[in-house]
Motif scaffolding. Structure first.
Motif: not given
Length: 712
Positions: A131-145
């Motif tokens: 019903q809900r997906l929660a991501l906390s303290n997320l670090t993300w690396h990609s070519a655009d973002i």
């Protein structure tokens, strides 16, 4: 039946007993190894966790701390995968999940994820929902973002391994995103907050905010990905500071690509508050701009009903500095209305109001006061290019006052001081043809100078009725004289026939050289009159149609230089005629005097060197009247003669305006041979030097015969 009932009861008791034992074990130190072993037994994944937390008070919640999850090596022998790690995984189970047919949770919380585009896949079953997906303290690396310290909440998350979209796009419903920093392509932002809803194909942001380039940005938007329609309901940018154009260029590039892909943008309201820009050609300090109901990529003349207002404390555009600019525009189809525009610049101010259309510039009023303008090189071409956008130009009320115009072009410098222009109901351009087609105009100045000839209080008055342009009065006062002129031009006729009549009394003789380019080295008072007519449609028409005459006679005439000095000057090939005596070298000044050797003998020049300059008295001159006639563009300067003491000269010329290379103007002059003593034979016999100056086409030549011969 009694046996079956006992078996069922026994089974239920065992299940309850097992559940009680299991739940009891989940509250002990055995919870972690028991849960890990159970998971590894029933799933294709290898799980490691430092701690499993369970509380009977929240029976549907389970937490795993410092977990590490990856497929078993035997399942992926040729494709090793990066382990999935997180600081914490918390699961809220839902009783309804028992009937879902796949893994289903009420809420999934993941804390401390570090993902990249290469490791964006989750080691989860083929189908998983929450019903809900929660991501906390997320670090993300990609070519655009690139994102750090992110917080993401997605409603109705339903992951399917067969779906090509990333896991974080497989949801429907509300979402919230927050991040300390985010970099999207070339746009770095901080303190990002997003609150919206995604129901394919529509994306709605109920609110967004972030910091960019020291500015706070917030607003609301809707995006329909199916038809590529972006609607910005509201966008506010405050305290923006830009010192480079890279960010604006990147934004323009994105808009260009969006438009090329068929995208459209509707801006409900844009507010830019307290903006400062410092770009190569534009600078603004404390500027504010508001824009409503703008549609992109439609042009300004294609807006259904838009509005813009702009103000700033100060700024500069190219080399022009200004203060307190104000602008208010209203946009409707095929029309832009200037509600008001004003600015302080060039030591004065200006304001305007009117209407712009693709075909016309129509100003209700134009006021310019106290301007001091130094015209740049090629300003005429710049002005023609600027006004060429509108085939029709109208100004109902024109008021230019107390202004100054200066053109420093070396060929013909001029300036106007205390300029005042008044115009009413002016039609200045019709069907792409400039001219005074309608209205009345008066122009005056406190002082003026045209190619070094000064005027005091010049005044012009003209009016036009349906293309019949009349110069009703032109008064040009000089220091001791006055020039009056009148003229007409018919703008309705294809050839544009025109006529001009003038009469001048006591005009400075220098204007013959400065305005008409006639090399007459004289001073004095000039009386002149004349008339001209022709066709003004273009240069060729004028060259074949110019008719008229000019006559001028000199009073109280003197040479602009002493005769001997003028003769020396003429001998220098290519030197222009000067109107004041000029020191020709750095040697000690020479006093030049002339004396008569006999009543019927030419003057002999005696040159003595002094240590201090001495100015010779002005020599009187006798000159026959000047007469210039033109017959269909063929201009003739009638022969005229000049006598001043020992100097004798004559001028004549002719040229065809249709053939500039055939122009010819010629001076023929003679001067007595100068010898250091009176015993010289040439002096006693009165021999003279001969000189011819000839202007032909763009060439100027000087031919001189010495005293020993008379060959030119």
């Amino acid at each position: 039946m009694r046996l079956i009932g006992k078996l069922v009861a026994t089974l239920l008791v065992l299940i309850l007993l097992g559940s009680t034992v299991f739940l009891t074990m989940m509250h002990t130190r055995f919870a972690t190894p028991m849960t890990v072993r159970l998971f590894n037994t029933v799933s294709p994944y290898q799980l490691e966790a430092e701690q499993v937390v369970y509380d009977i008070e929240e029976p549907w919640r389970l937490s795993l701390n410092q977990l590490r999850l990856q497929p078993r090596a035997a399942d992926t022998p040729s494709e090793p995968q990066t382990p999935f790690t997180a600081n914490q995984l918390t699961l809220w189970l839902s009783p309804s999940s028992l009937l879902a047919g796949h893994w289903h949770f009420d809420t999934i919380l993941l804390d401390g994820l570090n993902l990249s585009a290469d490791s964006a896949s989750l080691p989860v079953p083929a189908e998983l929902s929450s019903q809900r997906l929660a991501l906390s303290n997320l670090t993300w690396h990609s070519a655009d973002i690139t994102l750090s310290e992110g917080e993401i909440q997605l409603d109705n998350w339903h992951f399917r391994a067969s779906d090509p979209r990333p896991f974080w796009q497989q949801f429907t419903g509300n979402f919230q995103i927050a991040a300390r920093t985010l970099r999207w392509q070339q746009f770095p932002v901080e303190k990002l907050l997003l609150d919206g809803n995604y129901t394919a194909p529509a994306l709605t942001l109920y609110g967004f905010s972030f910091d960019w380039q020291h500015a706070g940005v917030n607003g609301q938007l809707e995006l329909d990905t199916r038809v590529k329609a972006l609607q910005l309901h509201q966008l506010t940018v405050s305290d923006l500071q830009l010192q480079q154009g890279d960010e604006l260029a990147a934004l323009q590039t994105w808009l260009h690509h969006w438009t090329q892909a068929g995208g459209t943008t509707t801006l409900g309201r844009l507010d830019m508050l307290d903006i400062s820009l410092e770009l190569p050609s534009l600078a603004l300090n404390h500027a504010s701009l508001s824009l409503e109901n703008w549609h992109w990529p439609q042009s300004a003349y294609q807006q259904p009903e838009a509005w813009l207002s702009f103000s700033a404390e100060s700024g500069s555009w190219q080399a022009l500095t200004f203060t307190d600019p104000l602008l208010e525009l209203a946009f409707t189809p095929a029309q832009v209305t200037i509600k008001g525009a004003s600015v302080n610049a060039l030591e004065g101010y200006g304001r305007a109001a009117g209407i712009l259309t693709p075909e016309s510039l129509q100003l209700d009023s134009l006021v310019l006061k106290g301007l001091k303008v130094f015209l740049p090189p090629h300003w005429q071409q710049t002005a023609r290019t600027a006004f060429a956008h509108w085939p029709t130009i109208r100004i109902d009320s024109l008021d230019i006052g107390y202004s100054q115009l200066v053109d420093t072009a070396p060929a013909s410098p001029w300036h106007l001081t205390g300029l005042n222009l008044k115009g009413q109901d002016l039609l200045l351009r019709r069907d792409n043809q400039p001219g005074l087609w309608q209205g009345s105009l008066t122009a005056g100045a406190g002082a003026a100078s045209f190619n070094t000839i000064s005027l005091t209080g010049p005044y012009l008055a003209m009016e036009s009725e349906q293309g019949q342009w009349q110069l009703s009065e032109a008064t040009l006062p000089f220091a001791d004289g006055l020039l009056n002129a009148k003229g007409t031009i018919d703008l309705n006729t294809a050839g544009r026939p025109w006529s001009l009549q003038w009469q001048g009394d006591s005009l400075p003789a220098a204007l013959l050289a400065q305005w008409l380019q006639l090399p007459l080295p004289v001073k004095g008072k000039l009386d002149t009159q004349g008339q001209l007519k022709g066709l003004a449609a273009n240069r060729l028409s004028l060259a074949h149609s110019l008719d008229g005459n000019l006559t001028a006679s000199l009073r109280e005439g003197t040479l602009s230089q002493p005769a001997a000095q003028l003769w020396q000057h003429w001998q220098q090939t290519g030197q222009p005629i000067v109107t004041e005596p000029t020191v020709l070298s750095a040697a000690p000044a020479q006093a030049i005097t002339t004396t008569e050797t006999a009543a019927d003998k030419p003057a002999v020049a005696t040159i003595t060197t002094n240590t201090t300059p001495a100015k010779a008295p002005a020599a009187s001159v006798t000159i026959t009247p000047l007469a210039i006639t033109s017959d269909r563009g063929r201009i003739t300067v009638a022969p005229m003669s000049l006598h001043s003491g020992p100097l004798q000269a004559g001028l004549e010329g002719k040229w065809d305006m249709a053939d500039p290379a055939a122009q010819q103007l010629e001076w023929q002059a003679s001067y007595p041979c100068r010898q250091p003593d009176s015993e010289n034979r040439s002096a006693s016999t009165g021999s003279r030097q001969q000189l011819v100056q000839r202007w032909q086409g763009d060439q100027h030549t000087v031919l001189l015969s010495p005293c020993e011969g008379n060959n030119i």
